[in-house]
Design a protein around this motif. Structure first.
Motif, short mmCIF file in Angstrom:
data_model
loop_
_atom_site.label_atom_id
_atom_site.label_comp_id
_atom_site.label_asym_id
_atom_site.label_seq_id
_atom_site.Cartn_x
_atom_site.Cartn_y
_atom_site.Cartn_z
N GLU A 244 -8.20 -43.39 -12.30
CA GLU A 244 -8.14 -44.24 -13.49
C GLU A 244 -8.99 -43.67 -14.62
O GLU A 244 -8.63 -43.78 -15.79
CB GLU A 244 -8.60 -45.66 -13.14
N ARG A 247 -6.94 -40.94 -16.06
CA ARG A 247 -5.85 -41.49 -16.85
C ARG A 247 -6.36 -42.03 -18.18
O ARG A 247 -5.75 -41.86 -19.22
CB ARG A 247 -5.16 -42.61 -16.06
N SER A 248 -7.52 -42.71 -18.15
CA SER A 248 -8.09 -43.27 -19.37
C SER A 248 -8.49 -42.17 -20.35
O SER A 248 -8.30 -42.31 -21.56
CB SER A 248 -9.30 -44.14 -19.02
N PHE A 255 -9.51 -49.39 -18.82
CA PHE A 255 -9.16 -50.11 -17.60
C PHE A 255 -10.37 -50.94 -17.18
O PHE A 255 -11.49 -50.72 -17.66
CB PHE A 255 -8.75 -49.14 -16.48
N THR A 295 -0.03 -53.07 -9.42
CA THR A 295 -0.74 -51.93 -9.99
C THR A 295 -2.25 -52.01 -9.78
O THR A 295 -2.96 -51.07 -10.10
CB THR A 295 -0.46 -51.84 -11.51
N ASP A 296 -2.73 -53.14 -9.26
CA ASP A 296 -4.16 -53.31 -9.00
C ASP A 296 -4.52 -52.81 -7.60
O ASP A 296 -3.66 -52.67 -6.74
CB ASP A 296 -4.56 -54.78 -9.13
#
Length: 306
Positions: A244, A247-248, A255, A295-296
């Motif tokens: 994550e 991705r961020s 996120f 998605t969590d």
């Protein structure tokens, strides 16, 4: 004809009964042990049909006793190769769910099919660039069975063997391939022996690969799952956080990480025992799981922290 029909029916009933009782029935190709049992059952049951058929033919005057051994061998290998090639093909297509192929997997499967047919025609179809059309090139088919086993699965291996067998029989009857002999019957006997060995090896190899993949998936699941709650464990949490963060950084979108602490767990353990405390943790974990989107990633951080 009636005698032969009775023998063939009895052969099939014996094989089906033994498979149900000794080799897990329609799940016969799920374990290596039962695959070997299937092979032995096929050898035994087809010998019943061969013995019954050859004896009926000689007793009723359709053949002479001096040809009994060759008739028996031809009959047995014909039934055996059919059982070893057709049974896995039918059972695996009937019992294995058909998943979705990704584009690259579909292209790879198509490439395997095209190359398999081409090599089959080279080995058995007389396409080898030489005036000799009976070179012993049967070993060239082995790598494609390995390809199907490691990259796809049991169903694809059974399909590849059935396709190769069809090409081999077709072209051998026309006088091509490594098993061509002066007499057509001898050619087919040799071909059926080769096909039977390839079918057994393919079934065993694909089962070993399938079991290895299943074990690998189970080990991976155990490595990333909390044993008590069934949520992702700390290791999986760190993997997801790294992904994550990456991705961020790439998308410049934020996120969120929500930390939940369960209050009063020590009091529950002291008053009611650790078993009840574990059940309380599982109830909290189930609530988190039901509250999360697909998605969590709900995870147990450690102790009573989620």
């Amino acid at each position: 004809s009636i005698a032969i029909g009775v023998g063939n029916t009895f052969e099939g009933l014996v094989a089906a009964t033994l498979l149900d009782r000794l080799a897990d029935g329609t799940d016969v190709f799920r374990r290596v042990r039962t695959v070997f049992r299937f092979a032995f059952i096929a050898m035994f049951s087809t010998s019943i049909g061969a013995t019954w058929g050859a004896t009926s033919a000689t007793l009723l005057g359709s053949a002479v006793w001096t040809d009994y051994s060759s008739i028996w061998m031809t009959w047995w290998l014909g039934d055996l190769s059919g059982s070893l090639v057709v049974t896995p093909f039918m059972l695996l297509w009937a019992t294995t769910p058909i998943g979705r192929f990704r584009l690259l997997e579909a292209l790879e499967a198509l490439g395997l099919l095209v190359l398999l047919v081409f090599v089959g025609l080279v080995v058995f179809g007389g396409l080898f660039p030489s005036h000799v059309k009976t070179y012993p090139l049967g070993f060239l088919c082995g790598p494609f069975i390995l390809w199907a086993a490691f990259r796809f699965g049991q169903r694809e291996v059974a399909t590849a063997i059935a396709l190769l067998s069809s090409i081999a029989v077709w072209r051998t009857l026309n006088g091509y391939g490594p098993f061509v002999q002066p007499k057509q019957n001898e050619s087919l006997v040799l071909l059926q022996a080769y096909t039977s060995v390839m079918a057994i090896m393919g079934a065993v190899l694909s089962t070993v690969v399938m079991q290895h993949k299943v074990a690998e998936m189970q080990l991976h699941e155990l490595a990333i799952t909390d044993a008590l709650t069934g949520l992702a464990n700390y290791r999986r949490l760190i993997e997801v956080l790294k992904a994550e963060i990456a991705r961020s950084n790439r998308t410049k979108r934020p996120f969120a990480v929500l930390l939940v602490d369960m209050n009063g767990l020590k009091k529950i353990n002291d008053k009611h025992g650790h078993m009840v405390g574990s059940r309380a943790l599982c109830r909290v974990a189930e609530t988190l799981r039901k509250s999360c989107r697909t998605t969590d990633t709900p995870a147990r951080f450690g102790g009573d922290e989620f």
